[in-house]
Design a protein around this motif. Structure first.
Motif, mmCIF file in Angstrom:
data_model
loop_
_atom_site.group_PDB
_atom_site.id
_atom_site.type_symbol
_atom_site.label_atom_id
_atom_site.label_comp_id
_atom_site.label_asym_id
_atom_site.label_seq_id
_atom_site.Cartn_x
_atom_site.Cartn_y
_atom_site.Cartn_z
ATOM 1 N N GLN A 1 -22.006 28.124 -51.218
ATOM 2 C CA GLN A 1 -22.254 27.084 -50.234
ATOM 3 C C GLN A 1 -22.925 27.712 -49.019
ATOM 4 O O GLN A 1 -22.538 28.807 -48.580
ATOM 5 C CB GLN A 1 -20.955 26.403 -49.824
ATOM 6 N N SER A 2 -23.920 27.022 -48.460
ATOM 7 C CA SER A 2 -24.668 27.636 -47.377
ATOM 8 C C SER A 2 -25.203 26.595 -46.413
ATOM 9 O O SER A 2 -25.209 25.392 -46.699
ATOM 10 C CB SER A 2 -25.836 28.464 -47.942
ATOM 11 N N LYS A 3 -25.664 27.089 -45.268
ATOM 12 C CA LYS A 3 -26.324 26.257 -44.274
ATOM 13 C C LYS A 3 -27.444 27.067 -43.654
ATOM 14 O O LYS A 3 -27.269 28.249 -43.331
ATOM 15 C CB LYS A 3 -25.324 25.814 -43.194
ATOM 16 N N SER A 4 -28.589 26.437 -43.487
ATOM 17 C CA SER A 4 -29.741 27.116 -42.899
ATOM 18 C C SER A 4 -29.869 26.742 -41.427
ATOM 19 O O SER A 4 -29.725 25.580 -41.060
ATOM 20 C CB SER A 4 -31.022 26.743 -43.646
ATOM 21 N N LEU A 5 -30.143 27.747 -40.607
ATOM 22 C CA LEU A 5 -30.323 27.491 -39.178
ATOM 23 C C LEU A 5 -31.139 28.610 -38.551
ATOM 24 O O LEU A 5 -31.219 29.724 -39.074
ATOM 25 C CB LEU A 5 -28.973 27.339 -38.482
ATOM 26 N N ALA A 6 -31.767 28.289 -37.422
ATOM 27 C CA ALA A 6 -32.503 29.260 -36.631
ATOM 28 C C ALA A 6 -31.718 29.551 -35.368
ATOM 29 O O ALA A 6 -31.127 28.645 -34.767
ATOM 30 C CB ALA A 6 -33.887 28.729 -36.287
ATOM 31 N N ILE A 7 -31.695 30.810 -34.952
ATOM 32 C CA ILE A 7 -30.933 31.175 -33.763
ATOM 33 C C ILE A 7 -31.894 31.401 -32.596
ATOM 34 O O ILE A 7 -33.079 31.703 -32.794
ATOM 35 C CB ILE A 7 -30.054 32.416 -34.013
ATOM 36 N N PRO A 8 -31.422 31.266 -31.365
ATOM 37 C CA PRO A 8 -32.298 31.452 -30.193
ATOM 38 C C PRO A 8 -32.924 32.839 -30.161
ATOM 39 O O PRO A 8 -32.288 33.835 -30.529
ATOM 40 C CB PRO A 8 -31.341 31.239 -29.019
ATOM 41 N N SER A 9 -34.156 32.906 -29.682
ATOM 42 C CA SER A 9 -34.915 34.161 -29.705
ATOM 43 C C SER A 9 -34.427 35.166 -28.669
ATOM 44 O O SER A 9 -34.817 36.330 -28.717
ATOM 45 C CB SER A 9 -36.395 33.871 -29.488
ATOM 46 N N ASN A 10 -33.582 34.727 -27.716
ATOM 47 C CA ASN A 10 -33.065 35.663 -26.714
ATOM 48 C C ASN A 10 -31.629 36.095 -27.000
ATOM 49 O O ASN A 10 -30.895 36.506 -26.101
ATOM 50 C CB ASN A 10 -33.176 35.075 -25.312
ATOM 51 N N THR A 11 -31.217 36.039 -28.273
ATOM 52 C CA THR A 11 -29.886 36.492 -28.671
ATOM 53 C C THR A 11 -29.823 38.017 -28.663
ATOM 54 O O THR A 11 -30.730 38.681 -29.157
ATOM 55 C CB THR A 11 -29.550 35.979 -30.085
ATOM 56 N N TYR A 12 -28.737 38.575 -28.107
ATOM 57 C CA TYR A 12 -28.586 40.028 -28.143
ATOM 58 C C TYR A 12 -27.294 40.477 -28.840
ATOM 59 O O TYR A 12 -27.101 41.669 -29.088
ATOM 60 C CB TYR A 12 -28.676 40.648 -26.745
ATOM 61 N N ARG A 13 -26.425 39.513 -29.184
ATOM 62 C CA ARG A 13 -25.231 39.846 -29.961
ATOM 63 C C ARG A 13 -24.861 38.635 -30.797
ATOM 64 O O ARG A 13 -25.028 37.489 -30.350
ATOM 65 C CB ARG A 13 -24.064 40.229 -29.047
ATOM 66 N N ALA A 14 -24.328 38.869 -32.023
ATOM 67 C CA ALA A 14 -23.969 37.768 -32.919
ATOM 68 C C ALA A 14 -22.752 38.156 -33.752
ATOM 69 O O ALA A 14 -22.732 39.227 -34.364
ATOM 70 C CB ALA A 14 -25.139 37.418 -33.840
ATOM 71 N N VAL A 15 -21.738 37.283 -33.764
ATOM 72 C CA VAL A 15 -20.506 37.518 -34.526
ATOM 73 C C VAL A 15 -20.159 36.264 -35.305
ATOM 74 O O VAL A 15 -20.113 35.159 -34.744
ATOM 75 C CB VAL A 15 -19.334 37.901 -33.596
ATOM 76 N N LEU A 16 -19.918 36.425 -36.596
ATOM 77 C CA LEU A 16 -19.471 35.326 -37.448
ATOM 78 C C LEU A 16 -17.950 35.298 -37.485
ATOM 79 O O LEU A 16 -17.304 36.318 -37.783
ATOM 80 C CB LEU A 16 -19.993 35.503 -38.876
ATOM 81 N N GLU A 17 -17.371 34.139 -37.207
ATOM 82 C CA GLU A 17 -15.930 33.917 -37.331
ATOM 83 C C GLU A 17 -15.709 33.018 -38.543
ATOM 84 O O GLU A 17 -16.157 31.878 -38.563
ATOM 85 C CB GLU A 17 -15.377 33.260 -36.074
ATOM 86 N N VAL A 18 -15.025 33.549 -39.571
ATOM 87 C CA VAL A 18 -14.907 32.855 -40.849
ATOM 88 C C VAL A 18 -13.499 32.287 -41.027
ATOM 89 O O VAL A 18 -12.500 32.981 -40.811
ATOM 90 C CB VAL A 18 -15.233 33.809 -42.028
#
Length: 617
Positions: free
Chosen positions: A232-249
């Motif tokens: 199962q998945s979802k497609s998305l674009a993230i902002p171009s000024n992101t400097y850190r990203a963490v997935l909470e599952v």
């Protein structure tokens, strides 16, 4: 229905006895065995308070509050297969007022309170705000005199969500008929506390993007993973000024996989003509991918819901994690070099060896650079070899032994250049798994011994210093004994013994400061159930739990025991042992110096702190 033959009794009980009004109802169409009330009860007696042992959530020193807002109030009756209950969300006025006055959010607590009377299954439920899940939980099972319970979760990390208008959605699929009469009456409240001044450093994400299903739905907003090939998945674009990203599952398991850790391999099922019972062995993992890259995995804690194995074990002390299911963080900052192209990317979830059904979704926490329109990132290194899985089996008829070992390693390093400078982030995970699954006495006795060992590390540095060096080690031990005896005609006894726990340690240091914590949370439960004509007509459950937490943010201890619905012993405390006057000052000074060195020094500091802090039983 007649009691099952000895040939399939153990696993039949895990799928029948454990799916009657005692197992979390992911699929209410499954056959379950109804129960009788074990004694005549006075309907005017006060309700029983159920609880999960956990550390109290306390506001930071010097903060003001609470400012409390009722988000939703609803009675969940015939709600299975119907849309989630929703309510418009507006940020509380006190939140805007605090910011206008120069203050900041110190703590946010989401509180679920509920009561129920009658007879009912336990039910899995979720709470979402603007599509981002805030709470995954299981209801308690009611009795004739009624029950009450509450769940509190620290939701401060969702400060960005709480600051914007949105919609609260709650899905609790419940069925009400002449047999199952329990209606869950629920209040959902948000409590906010504030600092008088802005925080020195922003630790919460600037944007939270839900990776879940969108409304309208006749179900929860989680993805339902039904087999080992279902992704199962979802497609998305993230902002171009992101400097850190963490997935909470968020993860929970139901139906044929509610007790996945007890499942034998398919060869055992086929050899004994038990095709209606679950197989695929006793190992499961949630694999998280971005596009085609495995960015991390979740080897979940074995939550036993409020009706699992023997429901009398969890009254009123519920199983670890059953009221507040744990979430799992995966730092995907190293992959920003692939994500910052203004294109949509696919975030997907699969479950190794899965049977129907797993509920999985995630929140993507993003930190944005307000001084830059576009950050620049690159993937420096990446290593994610295939899962190593080994199953050794040997059986004759219904008796046998199955030993499963598994391991996995994921590691990635990436650079991000923003107004904060050029920062290098390394995230790694290392897992090991061991499960012994033994059937004896013509398949009527089953013993499971299992250990999940999960380690993760995050290392962040710039050109001059270590910004963050954090290591987390989680150990999940599990022991289950189930056996039947005294079978005469359609009547028999089920005996069960369960030991489960969470051993969790974290040490962190760098420019953000030094912190550590250690948790040892263990439950030991045993009980019997007498079953006649597939009805539970008697039984006993006893549970003992010891919870010990120690950290730089305080200590907490609780030792509590119960027998059926009665608490037989309970002692708790929140004080740490006194420090030596001289060594306490010395260690404090050492830690301030060591924070900017490396993890080896931090471990030394951590060890010194342990010597000066101890849980006081």
């Amino acid at each position: 229905m007649a009691s099952p033959p000895a040939a399939a009794l153990t696993h039949f009980l895990l799928l029948a006895l454990l799916f009657f009004p005692f197992a979390a109802a992911a699929a209410p169409h499954r056959h379950r065995i109804p129960s009788r009330h074990l004694a005549s009860l006075n309907a005017s007696a006060p309700p029983t308070t159920f609880f999960e042992v956990d550390r109290p959530i306390r506001p930071p020193l010097g903060s003001a509050g609470p400012c409390s807002t009722l988000l939703l109030s609803h009675s969940f009756g015939a709600t299975y297969g119907r849309p989630p209950v929703t309510a418009a969300y507006a940020p509380p006025e006190c939140l805007a007022a605090a910011r206008a006055g120069g203050g900041s959010l110190a703590l946010a607590v989401l509180e679920w309170t509920a009561d129920c009377r009658g007879r009912q299954f336990d039910r899995i439920f979720g709470v979402w705000l603007s599509g981002a899940e805030l709470l995954r939980s299981c209801t308690a099972e009611p009795r004739a005199t009624g029950i009450v319970w509450s769940v509190s979760r620290d939701v401060t990390r969702y400060a960005a969500l709480l600051a914007d208008p949105g919609e609260v959605a709650v899905y609790l699929g419940n069925l009400v008929d002449q047999t199952y009469t329990g209606v869950y009456h629920v209040n959902l409240t948000l409590h906010l506390y504030f600092h008088p001044a802005p925080p020195p450093l922003t630790q919460q994400a600037d944007l939270i993007v839900p990776i879940s299903r969108s409304l309208p739905l006749n179900d929860g907003q989680w993805f339902a993973i039904q087999n080992s090939t279902d992704v199962q998945s979802k497609s998305l674009a993230i902002p171009s000024n992101t400097y850190r990203a963490v997935l909470e599952v968020f993860v929970s398991f139901h139906g044929s996989d509610e007790f996945w850790y007890t499942n034998p391999p398919n060869e055992y099922i086929e050899a004994n003509n038990m095709s209606s019972l679950p197989g695929n062995g006793a190992f499961r993992e949630v694999v998280v991918k971005v596009d085609e890259d495995v960015v991390g995995a979740v080897w979940p804690f074995t939550v036993i819901y409020t009706g699992g194995i023997n429901p009398l074990l969890w009254r009123p002390i519920t199983g670890i994690g059953s009221f507040n299911l744990p979430t799992y963080d995966i730092d995907i900052t190293p992959f920003l070099g692939k994500l910052l192209d203004s294109k949509e990317h696919k975030f997907g979830f699969g479950v190794t060896n899965a049977l129907d059904v797993w509920y999985v979704d995630a929140n993507l926490h993003l930190w944005l650079d307000p001084k830059s329109k576009k950050t620049v990132a690159s993937l420096v290194s990446y290593d994610a070899p295939p899962l190593v899985l080994d199953v050794k089996s040997g059986f004759s008829g219904l008796d046998g032994k199955f030993v499963t070992h598994a391991s996995r390693h994921v590691s990635a390093t990436g650079r991000v250049k923003s107004s904060h400078g050029e920062v290098t982030t390394t995230f790694n995970q290392r897992f090991s798994f061991a499960n012994s699954n033994v059937f004896t006495t013509n398949g009527t006795v089953q013993v499971v011994n299992q250990t999940i060992d999960a380690k993760s590390g995050t290392f962040v540095k710039d050109a001059s210093a270590v910004l963050l060096s954090e290591e987390v080690h989680k150990l999940f031990p599990l022991y289950i004994y189930t056996g039947t005896s005294d079978q005469v005609g359609d009547e028999y006894s089920l005996v069960s013994v369960i030991k489960l726990g969470v051993n969790d340690k974290m040490v962190s240091g760098g420019k953000l400061g030094f912190s550590y914590n250690s948790l040892r949370n263990s439950q030991s439960a045993r009980g019997t159930m007498r079953v006649k004509k597939n009805l539970v007509v008697g039984g006993l459950g006893k549970t003992h739990q010891v919870y010990k937490y120690m950290g730089t943010d305080g200590c907490y201890f609780r030792d509590v025991s119960s027998s059926n619905y009665t608490i037989t012993a309970d002692k708790s405390g929140d004080s740490c042992a006194k420090r030596s006057p001289s060594s306490g000052v010395k260690v404090s000074l050492q830690c301030k110096v060591l924070q900017n060195v490396n993890l080896v020094c931090l471990v030394l500091c951590f060890s010194a702190q342990i010597m000066n802090h101890a849980v006081n039983p």
